[in-house]
Design a protein around this motif. Sequence first.
Motif, PDB file in Angstrom:
ATOM      1  N   UNK A   1       0.985  -1.158  -0.032  1.00  0.00           N
ATOM      2  CA  UNK A   1       0.000   0.097   0.050  1.00  0.00           C
ATOM      3  C   UNK A   1       0.819   1.134  -0.065  1.00  0.00           C
ATOM      4  N   UNK A   2       1.952   1.143   0.647  1.00  0.00           N
ATOM      5  CA  UNK A   2       2.969   2.273   0.617  1.00  0.00           C
ATOM      6  C   UNK A   2       3.226   2.734  -0.944  1.00  0.00           C
ATOM      7  N   UNK A   3       3.481   1.778  -1.833  1.00  0.00           N
ATOM      8  CA  UNK A   3       3.746   2.300  -3.045  1.00  0.00           C
ATOM      9  C   UNK A   3       2.393   2.855  -3.769  1.00  0.00           C
ATOM     10  N   UNK A   4       1.110   2.683  -3.436  1.00  0.00           N
ATOM     11  CA  UNK A   4       0.023   3.298  -3.936  1.00  0.00           C
ATOM     12  C   UNK A   4       0.054   4.656  -3.513  1.00  0.00           C
ATOM     13  N   UNK A   5       0.317   5.077  -2.294  1.00  0.00           N
ATOM     14  CA  UNK A   5       0.476   6.163  -1.508  1.00  0.00           C
ATOM     15  C   UNK A   5       1.511   7.024  -2.124  1.00  0.00           C
ATOM     16  N   UNK A   6       2.649   6.362  -2.469  1.00  0.00           N
ATOM     17  CA  UNK A   6       3.626   7.311  -2.947  1.00  0.00           C
ATOM     18  C   UNK A   6       3.531   7.672  -4.418  1.00  0.00           C
ATOM     19  N   UNK A   7       2.767   6.749  -5.050  1.00  0.00           N
ATOM     20  CA  UNK A   7       2.390   7.271  -6.555  1.00  0.00           C
ATOM     21  C   UNK A   7       1.059   7.729  -6.897  1.00  0.00           C
ATOM     22  N   UNK A   8       0.519   7.949  -5.690  1.00  0.00           N
ATOM     23  CA  UNK A   8      -0.878   8.559  -5.797  1.00  0.00           C
ATOM     24  C   UNK A   8      -1.954   7.933  -6.520  1.00  0.00           C
ATOM     25  N   UNK A   9      -1.847   6.540  -6.552  1.00  0.00           N
ATOM     26  CA  UNK A   9      -2.836   5.557  -7.139  1.00  0.00           C
ATOM     27  C   UNK A   9      -3.681   4.929  -6.402  1.00  0.00           C
ATOM     28  N   UNK A  10      -3.963   5.462  -4.968  1.00  0.00           N
ATOM     29  CA  UNK A  10      -4.635   4.823  -4.009  1.00  0.00           C
ATOM     30  C   UNK A  10      -6.000   5.537  -4.112  1.00  0.00           C
ATOM     31  N   UNK A  11      -7.044   4.864  -3.766  1.00  0.00           N
ATOM     32  CA  UNK A  11      -8.398   5.480  -4.030  1.00  0.00           C
ATOM     33  C   UNK A  11      -9.507   4.852  -2.856  1.00  0.00           C
ATOM     34  N   UNK A  12      -8.894   4.663  -1.736  1.00  0.00           N
ATOM     35  CA  UNK A  12      -9.519   3.894  -0.695  1.00  0.00           C
ATOM     36  C   UNK A  12     -11.055   4.443  -0.374  1.00  0.00           C
ATOM     37  N   UNK A  13     -11.824   3.664  -0.473  1.00  0.00           N
ATOM     38  CA  UNK A  13     -13.196   3.881  -0.263  1.00  0.00           C
ATOM     39  C   UNK A  13     -13.820   5.307  -1.230  1.00  0.00           C
ATOM     40  N   UNK A  14     -13.173   5.136  -2.407  1.00  0.00           N
ATOM     41  CA  UNK A  14     -13.387   6.252  -3.468  1.00  0.00           C
ATOM     42  C   UNK A  14     -12.878   7.646  -2.788  1.00  0.00           C
ATOM     43  N   UNK A  15     -12.136   7.806  -1.826  1.00  0.00           N
ATOM     44  CA  UNK A  15     -11.433   9.080  -1.343  1.00  0.00           C
ATOM     45  C   UNK A  15     -10.225   9.516  -2.367  1.00  0.00           C
TER      46      UNK A  15
END
Length: 430
Positions: A271-285
């Motif tokens: 998940x750290x990789x998603x946060x660093x590359x701004x590809x996370x969208x947990x719960x649509x946020x």
Amino acid sequence: MIAAGVASMGRAATTTTTNPTTQSRWPRAVTRLRLALRSPAAAASGSKHWIGCFRPAPEPASSPAVAVLKEAKGKRPEVEKEPARGGGEDVWSAQAEAEVAQGGGFPEHLVVMVNGLVGSADDWKFAAEQFVRRMPEKVIVHRSQCNSATQTFDGVDLMGERLANEVLSVVEQRRGVKKISFVAHSLGGLVARYAIGRLYEPNNRNISSSEKSRDESERLEGFIAGLEPMNFITFASPHLGSSGNKQLPFLCGLPFLERRASETAHLIVGRTGKHLFLTDNDDGRRPLLLRMVDDCDDIKFRSGLRSFKRRVAYANANFDHMVGWRTSSIRRQHELPKHRLLVRDEKYPHIVHVDKGVTNNNETEARSDLYDPEEEMIRGLTQVPWERVDVSFQKSTQRLVAHNTIQVKSYWLNSDGADVINHMMDNFLV
């Protein structure tokens, strides 16, 4: 730890004994250990390092602790270490502990050190010991260990929650501390920013008559874990994430590699990789790093940063293959100092530029109609002033490991970064 000591003594007994008929050396080792623990000399010296939780009550004025204090005068202070409740390790001066034995006060300034990706508390060993030797009566250093090794793959938010809980445990244990500072390396800078947002408490106290006479800028914006926030310092931290051109330098700025990295980073660092590359969208946020530049309903990220008297970003101007110059110094490309303007300091040979920083409220910087997440993060983070300290190991034999040298992760491999640590301590608000 005791088991390790027993094992060590058992091994020593096996190699030194001259009785070939003895079948087991464990009873003898255990007996020696018990005698050592009962020895007054051991209780007054080495055993305090590793059985701190059984530390005896303060000793009278004629005690060995007073002798330690007198002998420490004019000498480099010795360092005490003790596992902290909730994880990590507390580091302070033996001289300060001797003064406590005489009825004096314990250091009031808690310095929390946070490691980066796949790091550990040992990464800050050199800097922590320099702190307590330079400021033996003022600081106690806590090297965080709640996010080490593969735990750093769990995501900035989960790591930030763990760090916040660890800090609360330390503050509960060290009730004498009144001030707090954070010193973080690499990914640890983002984790620390998340944690202070969680730990922030607004200053709702009634203003006393003495405080009314103080300058408005001197009044506390708020508290962090109930303490007065002083310094928030990061070393080579990707404040703007790792996406974008040359924000992850070892990809050489090649668009294809940078695009593939953003798509596959989560397969390597979770998940750290998603946060660093701004590809996370947990719960649509929205991506977490975009949310961390402002206050949210339950976490006051910007207010937490604003509450500190100083915010400092140390950044490698070159040879950092993990974190780009822009993201670690929170600047746009055209705001980076020109190489011909970088001047070396004789006292700090690897400090090449210092910018004291001002609050940036200029909304005209973005000249493109296209949405730019990096620009949004810069605008949000620079709503509070940052000091930028640019570092260059260009002429150092350790330049290829600049990302670790800037914090002196290992003195034998990264000793050239010692002047950067000295610069931090020389400008540290206590």
